[in-house]
Design an enzyme around this catalytic site. Structure first.
Site, PDB file in Angstrom:
ATOM      1  N   ARG A  54      -8.939  -6.562  13.512  1.00  0.00           N
ATOM      2  CA  ARG A  54      -8.381  -5.618  14.471  1.00  0.00           C
ATOM      3  C   ARG A  54      -9.408  -4.527  14.708  1.00  0.00           C
ATOM      4  O   ARG A  54     -10.133  -4.119  13.786  1.00  0.00           O
ATOM      5  CB  ARG A  54      -7.093  -4.972  13.933  1.00  0.00           C
ATOM      6  CG  ARG A  54      -5.980  -5.945  13.677  1.00  0.00           C
ATOM      7  CD  ARG A  54      -5.445  -6.593  14.923  1.00  0.00           C
ATOM      8  NE  ARG A  54      -4.577  -5.708  15.699  1.00  0.00           N
ATOM      9  CZ  ARG A  54      -4.052  -6.049  16.869  1.00  0.00           C
ATOM     10  NH1 ARG A  54      -4.327  -7.242  17.414  1.00  0.00           N
ATOM     11  NH2 ARG A  54      -3.249  -5.229  17.511  1.00  0.00           N
ATOM     12  N   ARG A  73       9.815   6.203  -2.695  1.00  0.00           N
ATOM     13  CA  ARG A  73      10.109   7.136  -3.794  1.00  0.00           C
ATOM     14  C   ARG A  73      11.528   7.681  -3.691  1.00  0.00           C
ATOM     15  O   ARG A  73      12.004   7.965  -2.597  1.00  0.00           O
ATOM     16  CB  ARG A  73       9.138   8.315  -3.760  1.00  0.00           C
ATOM     17  CG  ARG A  73       7.691   7.904  -3.907  1.00  0.00           C
ATOM     18  CD  ARG A  73       6.874   9.078  -4.415  1.00  0.00           C
ATOM     19  NE  ARG A  73       5.452   8.752  -4.391  1.00  0.00           N
ATOM     20  CZ  ARG A  73       4.625   9.162  -3.441  1.00  0.00           C
ATOM     21  NH1 ARG A  73       5.044   9.940  -2.470  1.00  0.00           N
ATOM     22  NH2 ARG A  73       3.357   8.805  -3.487  1.00  0.00           N
ATOM     23  N   ASP A  95     -10.119   0.183   0.420  1.00  0.00           N
ATOM     24  CA  ASP A  95     -10.219   1.621   0.611  1.00  0.00           C
ATOM     25  C   ASP A  95     -11.581   2.107   0.123  1.00  0.00           C
ATOM     26  O   ASP A  95     -12.279   1.398  -0.604  1.00  0.00           O
ATOM     27  CB  ASP A  95      -9.101   2.328  -0.161  1.00  0.00           C
ATOM     28  CG  ASP A  95      -7.746   2.137   0.501  1.00  0.00           C
ATOM     29  OD1 ASP A  95      -7.715   1.886   1.721  1.00  0.00           O
ATOM     30  OD2 ASP A  95      -6.717   2.229  -0.196  1.00  0.00           O
ATOM     31  N   ARG A 126       0.825  -1.210   0.000  1.00  0.00           N
ATOM     32  CA  ARG A 126       0.000   0.000   0.000  1.00  0.00           C
ATOM     33  C   ARG A 126       0.861   1.262   0.000  1.00  0.00           C
ATOM     34  O   ARG A 126       0.415   2.316  -0.416  1.00  0.00           O
ATOM     35  CB  ARG A 126      -0.894   0.024   1.252  1.00  0.00           C
ATOM     36  CG  ARG A 126      -1.969  -1.047   1.288  1.00  0.00           C
ATOM     37  CD  ARG A 126      -2.643  -1.086   2.657  1.00  0.00           C
ATOM     38  NE  ARG A 126      -3.258   0.161   3.056  1.00  0.00           N
ATOM     39  CZ  ARG A 126      -4.473   0.562   2.723  1.00  0.00           C
ATOM     40  NH1 ARG A 126      -5.220  -0.207   1.960  1.00  0.00           N
ATOM     41  NH2 ARG A 126      -4.959   1.715   3.129  1.00  0.00           N
ATOM     42  N   ARG A 144      -0.612   6.106  15.979  1.00  0.00           N
ATOM     43  CA  ARG A 144      -0.549   7.441  15.373  1.00  0.00           C
ATOM     44  C   ARG A 144      -1.434   8.407  16.138  1.00  0.00           C
ATOM     45  O   ARG A 144      -2.291   8.000  16.922  1.00  0.00           O
ATOM     46  CB  ARG A 144      -0.955   7.396  13.892  1.00  0.00           C
ATOM     47  CG  ARG A 144      -2.307   6.779  13.615  1.00  0.00           C
ATOM     48  CD  ARG A 144      -2.554   6.607  12.098  1.00  0.00           C
ATOM     49  NE  ARG A 144      -3.782   5.863  11.850  1.00  0.00           N
ATOM     50  CZ  ARG A 144      -4.198   5.465  10.649  1.00  0.00           C
ATOM     51  NH1 ARG A 144      -3.487   5.743   9.576  1.00  0.00           N
ATOM     52  NH2 ARG A 144      -5.326   4.789  10.507  1.00  0.00           N
ATOM     53  N   TYR A 160      -9.259  -5.710   2.855  1.00  0.00           N
ATOM     54  CA  TYR A 160      -8.744  -4.404   3.275  1.00  0.00           C
ATOM     55  C   TYR A 160      -9.000  -3.407   2.146  1.00  0.00           C
ATOM     56  O   TYR A 160      -8.101  -3.043   1.402  1.00  0.00           O
ATOM     57  CB  TYR A 160      -7.245  -4.571   3.544  1.00  0.00           C
ATOM     58  CG  TYR A 160      -6.517  -3.441   4.242  1.00  0.00           C
ATOM     59  CD1 TYR A 160      -7.105  -2.208   4.512  1.00  0.00           C
ATOM     60  CD2 TYR A 160      -5.207  -3.624   4.632  1.00  0.00           C
ATOM     61  CE1 TYR A 160      -6.401  -1.211   5.151  1.00  0.00           C
ATOM     62  CE2 TYR A 160      -4.486  -2.632   5.271  1.00  0.00           C
ATOM     63  CZ  TYR A 160      -5.093  -1.418   5.521  1.00  0.00           C
ATOM     64  OH  TYR A 160      -4.379  -0.425   6.151  1.00  0.00           O
ATOM     65  N   GLU A 185      -4.403   6.842  18.605  1.00  0.00           N
ATOM     66  CA  GLU A 185      -5.027   5.639  18.043  1.00  0.00           C
ATOM     67  C   GLU A 185      -4.302   4.390  18.516  1.00  0.00           C
ATOM     68  O   GLU A 185      -3.091   4.263  18.349  1.00  0.00           O
ATOM     69  CB  GLU A 185      -4.972   5.766  16.515  1.00  0.00           C
ATOM     70  CG  GLU A 185      -5.668   4.675  15.769  1.00  0.00           C
ATOM     71  CD  GLU A 185      -5.754   4.986  14.268  1.00  0.00           C
ATOM     72  OE1 GLU A 185      -5.843   6.173  13.873  1.00  0.00           O
ATOM     73  OE2 GLU A 185      -5.708   4.029  13.479  1.00  0.00           O
TER      74      GLU A 185
HETATM   75  N1  UDP Z   1       2.886   1.001   8.144  1.00  0.00           N
HETATM   76  C1  UDP Z   1       4.011   1.019   8.930  1.00  0.00           C
HETATM   77  N2  UDP Z   1       4.477   2.216   9.383  1.00  0.00           N
HETATM   78  C2  UDP Z   1       3.853   3.384   9.106  1.00  0.00           C
HETATM   79  C3  UDP Z   1       2.715   3.368   8.299  1.00  0.00           C
HETATM   80  C4  UDP Z   1       2.240   2.155   7.839  1.00  0.00           C
HETATM   81  O1  UDP Z   1       4.568  -0.017   9.235  1.00  0.00           O
HETATM   82  O2  UDP Z   1       4.334   4.445   9.574  1.00  0.00           O
HETATM   83  C5  UDP Z   1       2.397  -0.310   7.671  1.00  0.00           C
HETATM   84  C6  UDP Z   1       1.415  -0.913   8.674  1.00  0.00           C
HETATM   85  O3  UDP Z   1       1.562  -2.314   8.681  1.00  0.00           O
HETATM   86  C7  UDP Z   1       0.076  -0.502   8.102  1.00  0.00           C
HETATM   87  C8  UDP Z   1       0.333  -0.616   6.607  1.00  0.00           C
HETATM   88  O4  UDP Z   1       1.700  -0.177   6.451  1.00  0.00           O
HETATM   89  O5  UDP Z   1      -0.955  -1.347   8.530  1.00  0.00           O
HETATM   90  C9  UDP Z   1      -0.586   0.186   5.731  1.00  0.00           C
HETATM   91  O6  UDP Z   1      -0.525   1.539   6.114  1.00  0.00           O
HETATM   92  P1  UDP Z   1      -1.706   2.571   5.811  1.00  0.00           P
HETATM   93  O7  UDP Z   1      -1.207   3.923   6.187  1.00  0.00           O
HETATM   94  O8  UDP Z   1      -2.172   2.359   4.432  1.00  0.00           O
HETATM   95  O9  UDP Z   1      -2.811   2.100   6.868  1.00  0.00           O
HETATM   96  P2  UDP Z   1      -4.291   2.646   7.221  1.00  0.00           P
HETATM   97  O10 UDP Z   1      -4.261   4.152   7.157  1.00  0.00           O
HETATM   98  O11 UDP Z   1      -5.235   1.988   6.246  1.00  0.00           O
HETATM   99  O12 UDP Z   1      -4.480   2.137   8.624  1.00  0.00           O
END
Ligand code: UDP
Length: 388
Positions: A249, A177, A350, A173, A279, A348, A300
């Site tokens: 989860r 870059r 979006d 996901r 986060r 999962y 969170e």
């Molecule tokens: N992830 C991570 N560190 C980060 C952000 C994301 O390890 O700082 C991993 C984590 O396993 C997460 C996945 O990447 O579940 C997908 O991240 P995304 O931001 O797409 O998650 P969402 O916002 O859908 O919870």
């Protein structure tokens, strides 16, 4: 004779399907056990600050799909918004997704794109040719140090298991870059609904042929009153968990207020395993066109979803997949029920993919009804096919 449709769950999936059928002249009923529509995309203004809060966590709309973008824009104004995430790891703050700035910050260098690529290749485990797990994907594309700093701790907190047990798709996901583009998403369209997601879903549902009943849980006795059901609740819940529970989860949010600006950004991730939350979202930064003196933030926390918790993320470990397969077989026998959305298909998804699939379901249903004038012969396998 008009067919009677029941749509269980008033999130994006069923709102879109309901609307499409209503526009064809069908009477539809949408129920939801909660007091609001929009499912986990629900937004409402905080009474203390008047800030629009993403009640079930941050949602940023992004898509490459023209049809989806055009569709949602019919139901409310989208404001320009670009998600630029920061992450805090071992006492320093970095740019996400991993980009040239992150790489230079992390290694204390001033690499050009080519130099950064070479640096990451020297870090990466190039012996992994076909990464299957989250950990393999990370080791192959960013290497051990960046993996440990940004992904290992966060992912353990988010999913409750070692990243080597998770599929590579979760990490896919996130882009890596070798330029300074720090847009978290790579899609052509990105934005935030000016009046929140709930207003968008309410507008989708605002049609004379749609009846919305809130605070109304599904009851099996409803089955006989309708010709067809669209189910967007958890797949296993439809079957009363008779084969066992699929793993999800859930999230807990610890809300707090402050004056002014708490963190200067909408989302800041916490990569360290020792920090218990994943986060912090500061909601007013999701609406930068508004002005507010105070601020409200959400810490969170992720944990295993218990029986009375709200499911957010399907886990899909090997054991879940085996059980899923059994539920899929049951779902395929239900010719009067179509399973839709993130929970109904245990994927999962979006928001944009959910809407795209819902439009496709509606296309199929409309075509079938036109052809057969009856519901009996059709079975929409959307999602179910996709989840096997
Ligand atoms: N992830 C991570 N560190 C980060 C952000 C994301 O390890 O700082 C991993 C984590 O396993 C997460 C996945 O990447 O579940 C997908 O991240 P995304 O931001 O797409 O998650 P969402 O916002 O859908 O919870």
């Amino acid at each position: 004779m008009m067919k009677k449709f029941l749509l269980v769950g008033a999130g994006f999936s069923n709102a879109v399907i309901a609307r499409e059928l209503a526009e064809q002249g069908y009477q539809v009923t949408v129920i939801d056990q909660r007091y609001h529509v929009a499912g986990n995309c629900h937004t409402e203004r905080d009474t203390e600050t008047d800030i629009m809060v993403h009640v079930y966590g941050p949602h940023i709309f992004h898509t490459d799909n023209e049809r989806v973008w055009h569709y949602v824009n019919q139901f409310g104004e989208f404001m320009p918004f670009v998600n630029r995430v920061k992450t805090i790891s071992q006492g320093a703050v970095y740019s996400l997704p991993i980009n040239l700035h992150t790489i230079n910050q992390f290694f204390g260098k001033t690499c050009s794109p080519k130099e950064a690529k070479a640096l990451i290749e020297s870090q990466a485990d190039m012996s992994i040719t076909d990464p299957q797990t989250f950990e393999e994907q990370a080791m192959r594309f960013v290497g051990k140090d960046l993996y440990k700093a940004f992904f290992y701790g966060y992912t353990k907190k988010q999913w409750g298991v070692e990243p080597k047990e998770l599929p590579a798709s979760i990490l896919k996901r996130l882009p890596v870059r070798f330029n300074y583009n720090d847009n978290y998403f790579a899609h052509k369209y990105q934005g935030m609904p000016k009046e929140g997601y709930t207003a968008i879903v309410e507008n989708i549902l605002n049609h004379k042929n749609i009846e919305v009943r809130l605070n109304t849980p599904f009851d099996t006795s409803m089955k006989s009153d309708f010709d067809h059901i669209f189910w967007s609740g958890p797949l296993d819940a439809y079957f009363d968990f008779e084969l066992g529970r699929l793993g999800y989860r859930t999230l807990d949010f610890e809300a707090f207020h402050d004056e002014g600006d708490f963190q200067g950004n909408a989302v800041i991730n916490y990569g360290d395993e020792e920090v218990p939350y994943t986060r912090i979202s500061e909601h007013k930064h999701f609406a930068p066109w508004e002005e507010h003196e105070k601020t409200i933030c959400y810490r969170e926390f992720s944990r295993a979803c218990g029986e009375n918790d709200i499911p957010y993320y399907p886990i899909r470990l090997v054991k879940d997949k085996a059980l899923l397969q059994q539920y899929v077989e049951k779902a395929q026998q239900e010719t009067k029920v179509t399973f839709v959305g993130r929970l109904g298909t245990y994927r999962y998804l979006d928001m944009d993919v959910t809407i795209k699939e819902a439009l496709e379901v509606a296309d199929t249903v409309k075509a079938q009804l036109k052809e057969h004038q009856a519901l009996q012969p059709f079975y929409v396998s959307m999602g179910v096919g996709g989840i096997v």
